[in-house]
Structure formats: structure tokens, C-alpha cells
Design a protein around this motif. Structure first.
Motif, PDB file in Angstrom:
ATOM      1  N   LEU A 269      58.828  58.646  43.530  1.00 56.40           N
ATOM      2  CA  LEU A 269      60.067  57.914  43.258  1.00 56.40           C
ATOM      3  C   LEU A 269      60.542  57.174  44.506  1.00 56.40           C
ATOM      4  CD1 LEU A 269      62.636  57.291  41.564  1.00 56.40           C
ATOM      5  CD2 LEU A 269      63.521  59.514  42.292  1.00 56.40           C
ATOM      6  N   GLN A 270      60.546  57.842  45.641  1.00 61.78           N
ATOM      7  CA  GLN A 270      60.979  57.218  46.890  1.00 61.78           C
ATOM      8  C   GLN A 270      60.070  56.045  47.261  1.00 61.78           C
ATOM      9  OE1 GLN A 270      60.913  60.541  49.587  1.00 61.78           O
ATOM     10  NE2 GLN A 270      62.884  61.353  48.891  1.00 61.78           N
ATOM     11  N   GLU A 271      58.768  56.226  47.083  1.00 59.10           N
ATOM     12  CA  GLU A 271      57.817  55.170  47.433  1.00 59.10           C
ATOM     13  C   GLU A 271      58.011  53.930  46.560  1.00 59.10           C
ATOM     14  OE1 GLU A 271      54.128  57.202  47.002  1.00 59.10           O
ATOM     15  OE2 GLU A 271      54.200  58.129  49.000  1.00 59.10           O
ATOM     16  N   ALA A 272      58.191  54.142  45.254  1.00 59.49           N
ATOM     17  CA  ALA A 272      58.395  53.008  44.349  1.00 59.49           C
ATOM     18  C   ALA A 272      59.696  52.277  44.667  1.00 59.49           C
ATOM     19  CB  ALA A 272      58.387  53.492  42.901  1.00 59.49           C
ATOM     20  N   THR A 273      60.743  53.034  44.966  1.00 62.86           N
ATOM     21  CA  THR A 273      62.035  52.423  45.287  1.00 62.86           C
ATOM     22  C   THR A 273      61.949  51.613  46.575  1.00 62.86           C
ATOM     23  OG1 THR A 273      63.163  54.264  44.185  1.00 62.86           O
ATOM     24  CG2 THR A 273      64.494  52.887  45.654  1.00 62.86           C
ATOM     25  N   GLU A 274      61.221  52.119  47.560  1.00 62.02           N
ATOM     26  CA  GLU A 274      61.075  51.398  48.813  1.00 62.02           C
ATOM     27  C   GLU A 274      60.282  50.106  48.616  1.00 62.02           C
ATOM     28  OE1 GLU A 274      61.829  50.274  52.479  1.00 62.02           O
ATOM     29  OE2 GLU A 274      62.737  51.998  51.469  1.00 62.02           O
ATOM     30  N   ARG A 275      59.275  50.143  47.741  1.00 65.11           N
ATOM     31  CA  ARG A 275      58.533  48.911  47.447  1.00 65.11           C
ATOM     32  C   ARG A 275      59.448  47.867  46.835  1.00 65.11           C
ATOM     33  NH1 ARG A 275      54.568  52.436  45.567  1.00 65.11           N
ATOM     34  NH2 ARG A 275      54.955  51.919  43.381  1.00 65.11           N
ATOM     35  N   ALA A 276      60.339  48.305  45.947  1.00 63.05           N
ATOM     36  CA  ALA A 276      61.292  47.369  45.341  1.00 63.05           C
ATOM     37  C   ALA A 276      62.208  46.765  46.393  1.00 63.05           C
ATOM     38  CB  ALA A 276      62.112  48.089  44.269  1.00 63.05           C
ATOM     39  N   ARG A 277      62.732  47.600  47.283  1.00 58.55           N
ATOM     40  CA  ARG A 277      63.628  47.099  48.328  1.00 58.55           C
ATOM     41  C   ARG A 277      62.920  46.066  49.210  1.00 58.55           C
ATOM     42  NH1 ARG A 277      64.881  52.789  49.561  1.00 58.55           N
ATOM     43  NH2 ARG A 277      66.766  53.441  48.460  1.00 58.55           N
ATOM     44  N   CYS A 278      61.685  46.337  49.559  1.00 62.38           N
ATOM     45  CA  CYS A 278      60.933  45.411  50.420  1.00 62.38           C
ATOM     46  C   CYS A 278      60.757  44.050  49.752  1.00 62.38           C
ATOM     47  CB  CYS A 278      59.575  46.008  50.773  1.00 62.38           C
ATOM     48  SG  CYS A 278      59.661  47.387  51.928  1.00 62.38           S
ATOM     49  N   LEU A 289      71.417  43.493  43.936  1.00 59.20           N
ATOM     50  CA  LEU A 289      70.211  43.926  43.237  1.00 59.20           C
ATOM     51  C   LEU A 289      69.560  45.109  43.955  1.00 59.20           C
ATOM     52  CD1 LEU A 289      68.653  43.237  40.713  1.00 59.20           C
ATOM     53  CD2 LEU A 289      67.405  41.497  41.996  1.00 59.20           C
ATOM     54  N   THR A 290      69.562  45.087  45.281  1.00 63.11           N
ATOM     55  CA  THR A 290      69.027  46.212  46.048  1.00 63.11           C
ATOM     56  C   THR A 290      69.858  47.462  45.826  1.00 63.11           C
ATOM     57  OG1 THR A 290      68.207  44.680  47.732  1.00 63.11           O
ATOM     58  CG2 THR A 290      68.386  46.983  48.365  1.00 63.11           C
ATOM     59  N   ALA A 291      71.173  47.303  45.774  1.00 58.86           N
ATOM     60  CA  ALA A 291      72.049  48.451  45.520  1.00 58.86           C
ATOM     61  C   ALA A 291      71.760  49.063  44.163  1.00 58.86           C
ATOM     62  CB  ALA A 291      73.514  48.024  45.609  1.00 58.86           C
ATOM     63  N   LEU A 292      71.528  48.225  43.144  1.00 61.00           N
ATOM     64  CA  LEU A 292      71.247  48.745  41.806  1.00 61.00           C
ATOM     65  C   LEU A 292      69.887  49.452  41.772  1.00 61.00           C
ATOM     66  CD1 LEU A 292      72.066  49.152  38.920  1.00 61.00           C
ATOM     67  CD2 LEU A 292      71.269  46.839  38.383  1.00 61.00           C
ATOM     68  N   ALA A 293      68.900  48.905  42.476  1.00 58.84           N
ATOM     69  CA  ALA A 293      67.588  49.565  42.541  1.00 58.84           C
ATOM     70  C   ALA A 293      67.724  50.949  43.171  1.00 58.84           C
ATOM     71  CB  ALA A 293      66.615  48.718  43.335  1.00 58.84           C
ATOM     72  N   THR A 294      68.527  51.046  44.217  1.00 58.93           N
ATOM     73  CA  THR A 294      68.766  52.342  44.875  1.00 58.93           C
ATOM     74  C   THR A 294      69.498  53.295  43.940  1.00 58.93           C
ATOM     75  OG1 THR A 294      68.871  51.241  47.029  1.00 58.93           O
ATOM     76  CG2 THR A 294      69.838  53.443  46.871  1.00 58.93           C
ATOM     77  N   TYR A 295      70.514  52.785  43.265  1.00 59.10           N
ATOM     78  CA  TYR A 295      71.298  53.609  42.348  1.00 59.10           C
ATOM     79  C   TYR A 295      70.450  54.168  41.215  1.00 59.10           C
ATOM     80  CZ  TYR A 295      74.542  54.630  38.545  1.00 59.10           C
ATOM     81  OH  TYR A 295      75.196  55.239  37.502  1.00 59.10           O
ATOM     82  N   LEU A 296      69.580  53.343  40.654  1.00 55.24           N
ATOM     83  CA  LEU A 296      68.752  53.782  39.534  1.00 55.24           C
ATOM     84  C   LEU A 296      67.833  54.927  39.942  1.00 55.24           C
ATOM     85  CD1 LEU A 296      67.767  50.377  37.893  1.00 55.24           C
ATOM     86  CD2 LEU A 296      69.434  52.044  37.073  1.00 55.24           C
TER      87      LEU A 296
END
Length: 301
Positions: A269-278, A289-296
């Protein structure tokens, strides 16, 4: 003042959800089948955070456009998402009687009307998007293609089929691999979440580079969302989730916690979220959008 991810998401939901909800029920105000419309509206009003519409509107804002430019795409996404929930809850699929704390559509209206309510929402999604006069014809066609691919047998419907096949194989003692699980999630859940960001890019007239970044971020967000869903099914309560939990293992469904353990699932989960942030970091306005990705990835329901 810098807001936390949850504070930013709360502020964005407060301004975007009313905009969305001012439009999404309008097509069902009249028609020749009022009882069918009642079943569709019942499911559309069942609650939820409107994640896909908000992702779509935030994606448009992330590339410098107004949220309203993506409104028809956002509405179409929610119609398709709600149709998928109605059909997933049916006895022939996941056999759920509770959705967002309320009786599921087939429990409230019967199986036949529920099937038709799903069919009606699916088709209305394309009618609604195709009728948007503010979206230029070339972008409208592009958006319809992206939505159709994400919702169809190469996307969400195909993922559901693979999920059912996986359950049958598991009950027969055949192992499911991590690659197989990722393919199911990429299609069943990830395709529509990915399309949410890509449709926002189309509506916002994004550059090719920004659209590719949003598509890649959507892929990662979709994976993270499903991993967290699997974790919550294994660890949360029916009251917190508004639906039955702990049922996946009983059906023979393979999940990330079952395959990797809870610690391994949380790492994925952490790895996928970090890929999204990058991916989002390269966009003109990525904050919301980054905040929502983190929240989800951190949500508890």
C-alpha cells in the motif's frame, strides 16, 4: 497555512461534492419508468464519498482547468460506479445485503429491478457524457472511449469475471499468484479510478505529458485503493464500513493480506501510494490530488 491531507480533502469535498450533487440526479426527474428511476436514485443517494467524481474534478484542476469543466465526466463515472455496485451485490456475484449501511438495491427493490437499475445507470452514463455541449466533439469522443474501455470487458467487467474465476479456482485448491491478484485489481477496481484521472485530463485539455502522468498516477491510486479495501475487510467492522466485512476469505477470494500478510499488504500500500505521489508531483497544481491520494491510502472506511 499548510493543511494536513485529511484537512485538505475535507475542504475539497466541501466545495466539489455540492457542485457534483447539483447535477447528478437531474436525468431521473422524469421518464416513462418511474419505479426504475426510483431504484436508480436510491442507489445513487446511498452515500459514499464521491471519490471518482472528485478525483476527476481534481485532475482537471491539477492541470490548470476549472473543476466544472469535468462535471459531465464526473457524473458519468458515478453512474458507472453505482451500476457496478448494484450488480456486484447481486446473489450471483458477491451476494451482499448491505451497502453503505443501507439494504442493497436488490434487497430493497428485487433482483430484476436491480439488474435493470444497473443497466439504466450504465447506459445513462454514456448518454450524459455524449450530450455535454461544453466538451468539444473530439475530446468528447476521446472521453467516451476512455470511459468505455475502463468500464467494459477490458476493464472493470473483465476484472469482475477474473475475480469470480479466481474464487472458483481457490475453492478447488488451485493457488492464485500475486501477479494474478494484481491483474484482477488493476481491472476490477483500478480501471475506473485510472479513468477518473484520465477523464479529468481530457476535460481539462491537459498536455500529453500531464495526461500520461495522471494515467500512471491513477493506476497507482487504483492499486492502493484496493489494497486498503482488502486490509479494511480483514481488520475493520461492519458498523465502520457500512457493509459486511470478513467475507472475502469465506468466499475463497484471494486478497493482499491473505497472500502477503497484513504487514506485507501495508508495505505494498505504501509503495503504490508513493508511486502515485511521484507521478502527481510533475503537474501544475498537484496539491489537492496528492492529498486525496494520501487520504485514500489512510482511510478507515
Amino acid at each position: 497555512m499548510n493543511l494536513s491531507a485529511s484537512q485538505q480533502v475535507k475542504a475539497d469535498l466541501a466545495r466539489l461534492v455540492p457542485l457534483f450533487e447539483s447535477r447528478f440526479l437531474l436525468p431521473f426527474a422524469d421518464g416513462e419508468a418511474p419505479h426504475l428511476a426510483e431504484a436508480m436514485v436510491y442507489s445513487l443517494q446511498a452515500g459514499g464519498k464521491r471519490i471518482r467524481p472528485v478525483l476527476c474534478m481534481l485532475a482537471a484542476e491539477a492541470v490548470g482547468a476549472a473543476a466544472a469543466s469535468a462535471l459531465s465526466c464526473a457524473v458519468a463515472l458515478e453512474y458507472i460506479h453505482t451500476y457496478s455496485l448494484i450488480h456486484d451485490d447481486l446473489p450471483a456475484m458477491d451476494d451482499d445485503d448491505l451497502r453503505r449501511g443501507k439494504p442493497t438495491c436488490h434487497v430493497a427493490f428485487g433482483e430484476g429491478p436491480a439488474i435493470l437499475a444497473g443497466d439504466g445507470l450504465l447506459t445513462e452514463a454514456f448518454t450524459h457524457l455524449a450530450s455535454d455541449p461544453d466538451l468539444p466533439p473530439s475530446r468528447r469522443v476521446d472521453a467516451l472511449r476512455v470511459l468505455g474501455e475502463a468500464a467494459g470487458w477490458r476493464g472493470m467487467v473483465g476484472g469482475q469475471a477474473l475475480d469470480l474465476e479466481g474464487e472458483a479456482r481457490t475453492r478447488g485448491g488451485e493457488p492464485v499468484t500475486l501477479a494474478g491478484l494484481q491483474q484482477i485489481h488493476r481491472l476490477k477496481t483500478g480501471a475506473l479510478l485510472r479513468a477518473s484521472l484520465e477523464l479529468g485530463a481530457i476535460a481539462g485539455c491537459a498536455s500529453r505529458e500531464d495526461r500520461e502522468a495522471l494515467r500512471a498516477a491513477g493506476e497507482a491510486i487504483g492499486l492502493a485503493f484496493q489494497i486498503q479495501d482488502d486490509i479494511l475487510d480483514a481488520t475493520s467492522t461492519t458498523e465502520a464500513m457500512g457493509k459486511r466485512v470478513g467475507k472475502d476469505e469465506g468466499r475463497g477470494k484471494i486478497t493482499y493480506p491473505l497472500l502477503l500478510g497484513l504487514q506485507g499488504a501495508r508495505k505494498a500500500l505504501q509503495e503504490a501510494t508513493e508511486r502515485a505521489r511521484c507521478q502527481l508531483a510533475s503537474l501544475p497544481n498537484p496539491l489537492s490530488l496528492t492529498a486525496l491520494a494520501t487520504y485514500l491510502a489512510e482511510r478507515g472506511a
